[in-house]
Design an enzyme around this catalytic site. Structure first.
Site, mmCIF file in Angstrom:
data_model
loop_
_atom_site.group_PDB
_atom_site.id
_atom_site.type_symbol
_atom_site.label_atom_id
_atom_site.label_comp_id
_atom_site.label_asym_id
_atom_site.label_seq_id
_atom_site.Cartn_x
_atom_site.Cartn_y
_atom_site.Cartn_z
ATOM 1 N N ASP A 56 34.506 44.193 37.107
ATOM 2 C CA ASP A 56 35.050 43.012 36.427
ATOM 3 C C ASP A 56 34.323 42.740 35.108
ATOM 4 O O ASP A 56 33.184 43.161 34.900
ATOM 5 C CB ASP A 56 34.885 41.773 37.312
ATOM 6 N N HIS A 198 30.252 44.648 38.266
ATOM 7 C CA HIS A 198 30.576 44.180 36.915
ATOM 8 C C HIS A 198 30.038 45.199 35.910
ATOM 9 O O HIS A 198 28.830 45.475 35.908
ATOM 10 C CB HIS A 198 29.958 42.803 36.661
#
Length: 222
Positions: A56, A198
């Site tokens: 993400d 991430h």
């Protein structure tokens, strides 16, 4: 045009999106470019374990590129849930993701919590990111990861895209420690898991450098 996105909206909401009040907001220059490459076909063995690595908040040149390098070296792919406001400045990275078999998903335009927005604000977050990826790559994201993993009935009924969460949360944003991320995944991962990371942290890129070959050696298809 907004009509390009009506497949992602349920009929009652599509009518609102196409209403006259939205028409003047549409950029007439927005069009779907023809991709200059073909998406590779990936063959998976349904009888062997699989794990989906997902990232993400990117892309980020410093950290996403090394992650793509490791995936390529190990014949693996991942799903990158991108922020729309990072797309235009990282066009080369997005094209590389697709060319090498990874997938691009929608993670909103600038990471606002989608369940706390008005309908119009929600649609703007989703549409703006769709447009950015389409204009950059020629391909449309098919998946949405809600920011903070937060969703409700209103979000689900407004956006007709699969909402993708996760089953293994590395909490890499909190630890910022590669060994912690690596240990957590290897200790908890099972066939069919979706791993959340991430691709904006150096520590995550370092964890992935060790994690991907280790998962592959254990027989997982990524």
């Amino acid at each position: 045009a907004y009509t390009d996105l009506t497949n992602y909206l349920k009929p009652e909401f599509a009518k609102r999106v196409l209403a006259e009040e939205y028409v003047e907001e549409v950029d007439p220059d927005i069009s779907k470019p023809k991709p200059d490459f073909t998406l590779p076909r990936r063959e998976l063995d349904p009888n062997k374990p699989m794990v989906a690595l997902t990232f993400d908040d990117g892309p980020n040149k410093k950290t996403t590129v090394p992650i793509l390098d490791i995936l390529k070296e190990n014949g693996s792919v991942a799903t990158f849930f991108v922020l729309g406001n990072r797309v235009a400045s990282n066009a080369d990275i997005l094209k590389r993701m697709l060319e090498e078999g990874s997938e691009i998903g929608n993670h909103s335009f600038n990471h606002k919590e989608l369940t706390k927005l008005s309908y119009e604000e929600l649609m703007d977050q989703v549409r703006s990111t769709q447009y950015a990826v389409i204009e950059t790559t020629g391909f449309e994201p098919k998946l949405l990861r809600p920011t903070y993993g937060s969703f409700d009935d209103a979000l689900q009924s407004s956006v007709e895209m699969p909402l993708i969460l996760w089953s293994v949360d590395t909490r890499d944003w909190k630890s910022r420690d590669a060994s912690s991320v690596l240990e957590h995944v290897l200790k908890n991962v099972r066939d069919g898991d979706i791993v959340l990371m991430h691709d904006i942290y150096d520590s995550t890129a370092e964890a992935v450098r060790l994690l991907v070959p280790e998962l592959v050696s254990k027989g997982y298809q990524l």
